[in-house]
Design an enzyme around this catalytic site. Structure first.
Site: not given
Ligand code: GLA
Length: 733
Positions: A483, A553
């Site tokens: 990420d 997200d």
């Molecule tokens: C990002 C990702 C999510 C999750 C969060 C965790 O927003 O896109 O899927 O993993 O971080 O903090």
């Protein structure tokens, strides 16, 4: 010479061609490379389209050709143009010479044609598996006064409607240093005409929505200055004819294989010609090219379709799926996973996760992914990034103990990491406060309470690679979600002198690529999923390291229709992931049926992101049925051909197998109304001569019927409804 690339020495014309496309350019007067044509294949070029001469006002001429007033760089379509010598349009290269002047004019010096496609040092690129798949033309151009040269790479694939371009600069050892202030990957000049430009702007939780605009006079730039690809503007554009749609009309895709700052600019000039320049964003960029040094630009992939956007997308899809993505998962079906993020956020421990794992097993799900919050002492997003060590409060017996439990249930085990980042509350920061990007004398700006590591530095990369290797060496991790949850500000590296701070962001991207190359090569059995606050780094460059990426997200099915529709313009469905989450949705508050959520998520790499143990018995049955269904259709979704059919209040898309014996159609109706029109959906890409059976109703239709007459959609009593049709040819031969 090659059967894919010819050079007519008398006319001085290069012709790259296959069954589908031709790309033509010439060595014009003064050694300038003039662009002649890119489009549908022509067998041979006879030179009629040498650029016409006309003396236009205020147009400069080449030095030494005072009488040739009809020939000017001001309007000539070119392969590369540069700043300073009478082409006033958007340059591809801007060179700051040793004397401080911005000047360069690159002219033809020599060329060679090689089989296959050379790799790009340190950068992701499309590749070949055998030299016969493609041929590459390398044209060397030189700026004579400075002797700076550039190798222009053009690869044409035998069976793909794509030209891959990049540039490598060389500064001779006996020349002083120069500064590259702009170094684009490709320039594409179009003849006068009316064009549309398509782009993929968005936002966090709202990525890649298709935007169409008429190309007007002036310059429009589609760019990211955020240090990464960004949610806000993807690094792909298409130029199309005014009436191009999904199935008809000319479309030119320009896709940058890069994950840093990008700029794709479109300029309509004074005589209606259009220039596209694509490459690293020149704003904030500069690169000192020392004596004897080289600079390699990222690659740009230029695709031509004579038959609308679907055909353009299919060229990108098969290229990215087959010749950009690497590793064992390239050709392998991707597991159906459940991720605990929306189920628990940071509030979990081993006991709370076990029921999710148990239910996942019961429902046929294949992998459990442990998301953010398992390391350091991270109970919210303010701490611990940089400390990739398990939190014993949540896993008293260690992470392996929990992973073993997951494995015993027959599921694979996946783990979330955010390796490019650092929290101030971390052991890493306490030990190495200088590791983050920060400008001396200025407080760096936090974002999500976190800071960016200076990945341009080898010792920083080595620290992160070491920590991740400690985890991965234990052999219990089957998948990594990589990420990146903020964009890059405070750009400054302690390792570079003042005059070279313009190199930092590109060096960051190169450092990131080096780290990814090291880890993905060292751990080839791991499935790597890219992520950046959802889909902030979905790009073709990242796909070279990570076979799949988290799309957004926003897991709301209705929002996802537009997001996945836009994403599919370039990226194949087996490179982006989609999960069923709760209703009402966590991001939008919208209610949607499990069927609606399922059909949207099944249209990509499928999974779940909710507490499975909290579902009712009926819902669990439905989920088990979805999982079984996806396993049956997975090869078709992940390796078949996607065709977009409709978007708006009604969405429809379909998947068809390469041999046209199987097809899946998904339709989605958004808002209902009291007096609805009867809606017919027509399929595409089928064999008109085949008979197809709808596996649910057993009804048989001709491929021609499904494509030309279509299917009435059932009337609905609610918003957000969906249908799935699965057709199999009953006379496959
Ligand atoms: C990002 C990702 C999510 C999750 C969060 C965790 O927003 O896109 O899927 O993993 O971080 O903090």
């Amino acid at each position: 010479m090659s059967d894919l690339i010819t050079f007519d020495a008398a006319a001085k014309v290069f012709h790259l061609h296959n069954q589908e496309i031709s790309y033509l350019f010439a060595i014009e007067d003064g050694g300038v490379l003039s662009h002649l044509y890119f489009g549908q294949a022509v067998a041979a070029y006879h030179g009629e389209r040498r650029y016409p001469r006309k003396d236009r006002g205020f147009a400069g001429n080449l030095p030494g050709t005072e009488r040739e007033r009809g020939f000017s760089l001001d309007t000539l379509p070119q392969e590369i143009s540069s700043r300073g010598e009478a082409d006033f349009r958007t340059p591809a290269f801007v060179i700051r010479q040793a004397n401080g002047a911005q000047a360069s004019r690159f002219v033809y010096a020599r060329h060679q044609i090689v089989p296959g496609k050379p790799a790009l040092p340190g950068l992701p690129a499309a590749y070949v598996e055998s030299p016969d798949e493609a041929a590459t033309l390398i044209v060397t151009v030189v700026d004579q006064p400075s002797q700076l040269s550039a190798d222009l790479y053009y690869t044409i694939y035998r069976d793909r409607a794509v030209i891959a371009r990049s540039v490598r600069f060389h500064n001779p050892a006996d020349q002083p240093a120069v500064t590259l202030e702009q170094a684009a990957s490709a320039q594409l000049d179009f003849p006068a005409g009316q064009y549309q430009v398509l782009s993929l702007p968005g936002a966090h939780a709202n990525e890649r929505h298709l935007q169409k605009e008429t190309v007007g006079y002036g310059i429009k730039t589609f760019a990211s200055g955020r240090g990464t690809t960004s949610h806000q503007m993807n690094n792909f554009i298409a130029l199309t004819a005014a009436d191009t749609d999904e199935f008809h009309g000319a479309a030119y895709g320009i896709d940058l294989v890069y994950s840093g700052n990008h700029a794709l600019s479109v300029e309509k000039d004074q005589i209606d010609q259009v220039r596209v320049v694509a490459g690293i964003n020149p704003v904030g960029f500069s690169w000192e090219l020392a004596s004897g040094a080289e600079f390699q630009t990222p690659e740009a992939l230029l695709v031509y379709s004579a038959n609308g956007l679907n055909a353009m997308s299919q060229t990108y899809h098969s290229l990215i799926r087959e010749r950009v993505v690497r590793g064992r998962y390239r050709d392998q079906e991707r597991p159906i996973l459940v991720n605990n993020w929306e189920a628990t956020y940071f509030d979990f421990n081993e006991d709370k996760l076990r029921p999710i794992v148990d239910t996942a097993k019961k429902l046929g799900i294949e992998m459990f992914v442990l998301d953010d919050g398992w390391f350091g002492h991270r109970d919210d997003d303010t701490t611990s990034l940089g400390d990739w060590v398990v939190d014993r409060r949540k896993f008293p017996l260690g992470l392996k103990h929990f992973a073993d439990y997951v494995h015993r249930q027959g599921l694979q085990f996946g783990l979330w990491v955010e390796p490019e980042m650092i929290s101030k509350d971390s052991d890493l920061y306490r030990a190495h406060p200088d590791y983050l990007l920060a400008i001396p004398g200025r407080e760096p700006s936090p974002s999500r309470s976190q800071y960016v590591l200076d990945l341009s530095r080898q010792e920083v990369r080595a620290n992160i690679a070491g920590q991740l290797s400690d985890l991965l060496d234990q052999g219990y991790i089957d998948y990594i979600k990589w990420d990146m949850n903020r964009h890059i500000s405070d750009v400054y590296s302690h390792t570079l002198p003042a005059a070279r701070q313009g190199e930092v962001l590109h060096r960051y991207t190169l450092g990131l690529y080096a780290l990814l190359e090291e880890l993905t090569t060292k751990y080839p059995a791991v499935l790597w999923e890219g992520c950046s606050g959802g889909g902030g780094r979905i790009d073709t460059g990242f796909a070279y390291y990570m076979p799949q990426s988290w799309t957004s997200d926003n897991t709301d099915a209705v929002s996802r229709l537009g997001i996945q529709y836009g994403t599919s313009l370039v990226y194949p469905p087996n490179t982006f992931t989609a999960h069923v989450s709760v209703s009402p949705n966590e991001q939008t508050g919208r209610h949607a049926s499990l069927a609606m959520r399922g059909n949207v998520a099944m249209s990509a790499v499928f999974g779940y992101e909710l507490d499975l143990a909290k579902l009712t018995k009926t819902e669990q049955k439905q989920v088990a049925a979805q999982v079984a269904e996806y396993k049956a259709i997975r090869p078709l979704i992940q390796f078949g051909q996607l065709l977009r059919l409709e978007s708006g209040n009604d969405y429809a898309w379909m998947f068809v197998s390469a041999d046209q014996t199987e097809a899946l159609l998904y339709t989605f109706h958004l808002l209902n109304n009291g007096q609805p029109a009867f809606h017919i959906v027509k399929m595409a890409g089928l064999d008109p001569a085949k008979q197809y059976m709808d596996t649910a109703s057993q009804q048989v239709f001709g491929g021609d019927e499904l494509m030309h007459i279509g299917l009435y959609q059932p009337l609905q009593q609610q918003d957000f409804s969906t249908q799935q049709y699965h057709f199999k040819a009953i006379n496959p031969g």
